[in-house]
Design a protein around this motif. Structure first.
Motif, short mmCIF file in Angstrom:
data_model
loop_
_atom_site.label_atom_id
_atom_site.label_comp_id
_atom_site.label_asym_id
_atom_site.label_seq_id
_atom_site.Cartn_x
_atom_site.Cartn_y
_atom_site.Cartn_z
N THR A 67 9.67 11.91 -8.81
CA THR A 67 10.02 12.12 -10.21
C THR A 67 8.99 11.41 -11.08
N ALA A 68 8.31 12.15 -11.97
CA ALA A 68 7.28 11.55 -12.82
C ALA A 68 7.91 10.59 -13.83
N LEU A 69 7.40 9.36 -13.87
CA LEU A 69 7.89 8.37 -14.82
C LEU A 69 6.99 8.24 -16.04
N TYR A 101 -0.27 11.67 -5.99
CA TYR A 101 -1.42 12.54 -5.76
C TYR A 101 -1.19 13.45 -4.57
N GLN A 102 -0.53 12.93 -3.55
CA GLN A 102 -0.15 13.75 -2.40
C GLN A 102 1.33 13.53 -2.13
N GLN A 103 2.02 14.58 -1.74
CA GLN A 103 3.46 14.48 -1.55
C GLN A 103 3.80 14.65 -0.09
N ILE A 104 4.60 13.70 0.42
CA ILE A 104 4.97 13.65 1.83
C ILE A 104 6.31 14.35 2.03
N GLU A 105 6.40 15.14 3.11
CA GLU A 105 7.66 15.81 3.43
C GLU A 105 8.74 14.76 3.70
N ALA A 113 0.84 -1.20 0.00
CA ALA A 113 0.00 0.00 0.00
C ALA A 113 0.88 1.26 0.00
N ILE A 114 0.36 2.34 -0.56
CA ILE A 114 1.13 3.58 -0.66
C ILE A 114 1.62 4.04 0.71
N ALA A 115 0.72 4.05 1.71
CA ALA A 115 1.11 4.52 3.04
C ALA A 115 2.25 3.69 3.62
N THR A 116 2.21 2.39 3.37
CA THR A 116 3.27 1.51 3.88
C THR A 116 4.59 1.78 3.16
N ILE A 117 4.52 1.98 1.84
CA ILE A 117 5.74 2.26 1.07
C ILE A 117 6.36 3.57 1.54
#
Length: 308
Positions: free
Chosen positions: A174-176, A165-169, A144-148
């Motif tokens: 980098t867009a692939l 979609y949301q960026q974590i501090e 899951a995204i939160a786990t990664i």
């Protein structure tokens, strides 16, 4: 008079072995459950645990009819054991980065099932990684995204592949790749045989639809607000299965449903107005512990995916 532990300073290899057994027993919830993982009998585990408690002069756990549980001292020791083994792992990783040739684990985590094109690109990345650094042990898995995000921040993973979609501090994105997502329905759905002009916005808002299960960008949110979101599915493969049931509308990238489109099992509804962008990003920690490994991965990914 206070009891004094007989564990010597520094801690011996035997003590580390006992602590590893203790840690496994805690993580598996008891002697019986740890038997298979450790590859030793329950009676042997019991002997090792008794030896550890004797050496530490502490009661670490309770076992009996009430089940397995840690004492207060046991909980404190377990937390210290986790920190100890994390420190040992950190040391091994540090030493691994000092040599000229990279070695050890290289962890890549994906949040989405990749379509065939991205799978081919990822195969090229792995091929070059293996050729350039054959001593690296590649770990490729999904989560899951939160786990990664947590794994990246804790330096437990080197690269994450998921939509930004949301960026974590603390993380760098980098867009692939970038592709549109379209509203779809399956052959069994009432809208399948109707032309787009006959499907009103009110009709779309009344039938059951699927929410992706995460907070997406404003463009995507605006599209989802038009629908009756009565189900939830993040992964594209599981979402496709729900759409194929004929009971739900859902947003999918065309690359993930091309075969079903060709076979007439799925159709796209109002592609000019009911669409938003899906952006797959390469995500790393901004200041990773194993910077050489992360830089190597980023360079190869950018080259293969032709990112400037």
């Amino acid at each position: 008079m206070k009891k004094t532990s007989i564990i010597p300073k520094p801690v011996t290899e035997y003590d580390l072995r006992l602590l590893r057994i203790f840690s496994s027993v805690v993580e598996y919830g008891g002697f019986a459950a740890a038997e298979l993982a450790l590859g030793i009998t329950r009676s042997t585990i019991s002997v090792h645990m008794s030896n550890l408690e004797t050496r530490m002069k502490l009661t670490l756990c309770r076992r009996g009819r009430g089940g397995f549980s840690l004492t207060e001292d046991g909980q404190a020791v377990y937390r210290a054991v986790i920190e100890l083994f994390d420190s040992l792992n950190d040391f091994s990783l540090l030493v691994g980065t000092l040599g000229k040739e990279l070695s050890g684990e290289l962890v890549i985590l994906c949040a989405d099932q990749l379509d065939s094109f991205k799978q081919q690109k990822l195969a090229q990345v792995i091929q070059q990684l293996h050729d350039d650094s054959p001593n690296l042990h590649i770990v490729l898995d999904g989560d899951a995204i939160a786990t990664i995000e947590k794994q990246l921040l804790k330096d437990k993973a080197h690269i994450g592949l998921f939509p930004s979609y949301q960026q974590i501090e603390g993380l760098s994105y980098t867009a692939l790749s970038n592709e549109p997502i379209y509203l779809c329905c399956a052959k069994e759905h009432p809208f399948f045989s109707q032309v787009d002009s006959a499907i009103s916005e009110q009709a779309l808002a009344e039938v059951a639809a699927i929410h992706p299960g995460i907070d997406i960008d404003s463009e995507g949110k605006a599209q989802l607000m038009k629908l009756n979101l009565s189900a939830k599915s993040y992964q594209f493969d599981t979402r496709k299965a729900m759409i194929l049931s004929g009971r739900y509308l859902g947003y999918m990238p065309q690359s993930y449903i091309q075969e079903e489109l060709n076979q007439g099992q799925i159709r796209i509804i109002k592609p000019s107005s009911h669409t938003y962008q899906f952006n797959l990003s390469l995500v790393t920690k901004r200041s990773p512990r194993e910077v050489n490994k992360v830089n190597l991965l980023c360079d190869i990914f950018k080259k293969v995916f032709q990112v400037n």
